[in-house]
Design a protein around this motif. Structure first.
Motif, mmCIF file in Angstrom:
data_model
loop_
_atom_site.group_PDB
_atom_site.id
_atom_site.type_symbol
_atom_site.label_atom_id
_atom_site.label_comp_id
_atom_site.label_asym_id
_atom_site.label_seq_id
_atom_site.Cartn_x
_atom_site.Cartn_y
_atom_site.Cartn_z
ATOM 1 N N ALA A 2 0.815 -1.210 0.000
ATOM 2 C CA ALA A 2 0.000 0.000 0.000
ATOM 3 C C ALA A 2 0.852 1.264 0.000
ATOM 4 C CB ALA A 2 -0.922 -0.006 1.224
ATOM 5 N N GLY A 3 2.057 1.175 0.561
ATOM 6 C CA GLY A 3 2.927 2.341 0.636
ATOM 7 C C GLY A 3 3.459 2.791 -0.704
ATOM 8 N N ASN A 4 3.210 2.059 -1.767
ATOM 9 C CA ASN A 4 3.666 2.443 -3.099
ATOM 10 C C ASN A 4 2.554 3.056 -3.939
ATOM 11 O OD1 ASN A 4 6.424 1.399 -2.911
ATOM 12 N ND2 ASN A 4 5.433 -0.589 -2.763
ATOM 13 N N SER A 5 1.380 3.237 -3.341
ATOM 14 C CA SER A 5 0.223 3.782 -4.064
ATOM 15 C C SER A 5 -0.244 5.078 -3.413
ATOM 16 C CB SER A 5 -0.922 2.768 -4.075
ATOM 17 O OG SER A 5 -0.535 1.565 -4.714
ATOM 18 N N PHE A 6 -0.865 5.934 -4.226
ATOM 19 C CA PHE A 6 -1.335 7.237 -3.736
ATOM 20 C C PHE A 6 -2.632 7.599 -4.442
ATOM 21 C CE2 PHE A 6 -1.526 11.877 -3.821
ATOM 22 C CZ PHE A 6 -1.313 12.187 -2.482
ATOM 23 N N ARG A 11 -5.772 7.088 -8.890
ATOM 24 C CA ARG A 11 -4.808 6.377 -8.045
ATOM 25 C C ARG A 11 -3.571 5.976 -8.841
ATOM 26 N NH1 ARG A 11 -4.941 3.961 -3.105
ATOM 27 N NH2 ARG A 11 -3.771 2.031 -2.750
ATOM 28 N N ILE A 12 -2.406 6.204 -8.254
ATOM 29 C CA ILE A 12 -1.165 5.806 -8.917
ATOM 30 C C ILE A 12 -0.412 4.793 -8.059
ATOM 31 C CG2 ILE A 12 -0.999 8.087 -10.003
ATOM 32 C CD1 ILE A 12 1.522 8.525 -8.154
ATOM 33 N N THR A 13 0.328 3.924 -8.720
ATOM 34 C CA THR A 13 1.261 3.012 -8.067
ATOM 35 C C THR A 13 2.575 3.090 -8.826
ATOM 36 O OG1 THR A 13 -0.509 1.500 -7.376
ATOM 37 C CG2 THR A 13 1.749 0.637 -7.380
ATOM 38 N N THR A 14 3.654 3.466 -8.137
ATOM 39 C CA THR A 14 4.955 3.555 -8.797
ATOM 40 C C THR A 14 5.778 2.312 -8.485
ATOM 41 O OG1 THR A 14 6.167 4.666 -6.994
ATOM 42 C CG2 THR A 14 4.881 6.065 -8.501
ATOM 43 N N PHE A 15 6.754 2.034 -9.366
ATOM 44 C CA PHE A 15 7.620 0.875 -9.171
ATOM 45 C C PHE A 15 9.013 1.171 -9.718
ATOM 46 C CE2 PHE A 15 5.477 0.335 -13.248
ATOM 47 C CZ PHE A 15 6.512 -0.003 -14.106
#
Length: 365
Positions: A2-6, A11-15
């Protein structure tokens, strides 16, 4: 994780990591039929990319973005948008000296404490390289907000003790042109010159310095933000404090407002014009937000950045066994992060506004 999404609806998820194959972002919830301007997205990434001037890191990355999904014939399809940015100029050998040594004021120790494993090459996931993915997603959020008449402008207002004067202008395009004419991205040319000379002198000393970025959001309608835990300024604060090296956030009058009396600080409403959709106030100490909800005035805030932690001097530290050690900074690092962080601040603000705009669509029937 969850800490990688905003965000909630937008909603975004970075990697990805600093020295991995690539970094990227998945955007879920972008409305369909949005015109996607790839040149604009790339231009935003170009403002953040390394190696763009003598006062930034000399790592050379083109930050060329690739679209993997979610866009067809130049428009969003309503399905997840995947953006990929390959890493091209890794020098992992620059970090061989800190495999078992913790760099002062970096996340090395806490990543070991949390996960029991860490990528020592530039900090891995904790590197500011990750913010390129946010800028790419923020560019799409900006395109969405532009359709709604919302504009976001940020610029550097201090470096060390050098402060730019307050700028009062409704012409954001003019300020943008001035900002982009200097490498420190300050919209006051005289102060910009002084800042550049100072940062360059700090760089030559093998040291770093912090600074502040001010941001204004124009055209935001009244009603964005939730009344309790997801107040608009709370979401903006969380977004800004999630950016690497950020140590402070204030909106409206900020900390200076604590020194005023209520009679000085209250924003007095003006009679609403017949052709106006929003009311105005004589002052804007509230920073465009009341009770956590936008009131139609300009939203204003400032973000403070600490000095970059990597300096080119010997420093005392410890190793993974807790023993005393010494380390000297190596590699390519910014002497001051704020010139490249301007577009990151704008991107995170855009992501908050896009999310809150969509959430507000279901607040009434």
């Amino acid at each position: 994780m969850a800490g990688n999404s905003f965000g909630q609806l937008f909603r975004i998820t970075t990697f990805g990591e600093s020295h991995g194959v690539a970094i990227g972002v998945i955007i879920d919830g972008c409305p369909a039929q949005l015109d996607i301007d790839m040149d604009f997205i790339q231009s935003e990434l170009d403002k953040r990319k390394p190696g763009q001037s003598k006062i930034t890191t000399q790592r050379k990355e083109s930050d060329t973005v690739q679209i993997l999904s979610g866009i067809f014939e130049g428009k969003s399809t309503g399905t997840p948008i995947a953006l990929l940015i390959p890493n091209e100029d890794q020098r992992s050998k620059d970090y061989g000296h800190n495999v078992d040594v913790y760099r002062p004021s970096h996340a090395d120790y806490v990543y070991d404490a949390k996960y029991g494993i860490r990528d020592h090459r530039g900090g891995g996931r904790s590197s500011a390289r990750e913010t390129a993915a946010r800028v790419a997603a923020g560019a799409i959020a900006k395109l969405f907000l532009k359709q709604q008449g919302i504009e976001i402008f940020a610029h550097v207002t201090s470096v060390g003790t050098i402060e730019a004067p307050n700028l009062e202008s409704n012409d954001l395009s003019a300020l943008l042109n001035i900002r982009e004419e200097n490498i420190v991205r300050c919209a006051d040319p005289a102060t910009a010159h002084e800042m550049i000379e100072f940062i360059d002198s700090v760089r030559k000393d093998g040291d770093t310095v912090g600074g502040k970025i001010s941001c204004v959001i124009k055209g935001c309608p009244a009603g964005l933000g939730e009344p309790v835990f997801d107040k608009l300024h709370a979401d903006l604060g969380k977004a800004m404090l999630s950016i690497n090296a950020v140590h402070g956030f204030e909106y409206g009058s900020g900390f200076a407002g604590s020194e005023l009396r209520g009679s000085q600080h209250n924003d007095i409403p003006q009679p609403k014009a017949a052709d106006s959709k929003v009311f105005k106030t004589t002052t804007n100490f509230a920073g465009g937000i009341l009770g956590g909800i936008s009131n139609g005035m300009d939203i204003t805030f400032k973000v403070a950045f600490k000095p970059v932690a990597t300096i080119m001097h010997n420093q005392q530290t410890i190793n993974a066994a807790g023993e005393a050690s010494e380390i000297k900074g190596k590699g390519r690092h910014d002497p001051c992060v704020v010139p490249r962080a301007v577009v990151i601040v704008e991107a995170m603000a855009a992501l908050v506004l896009a999310d809150q705009f969509l959430r507000n669509k279901v607040s009434t029937v």
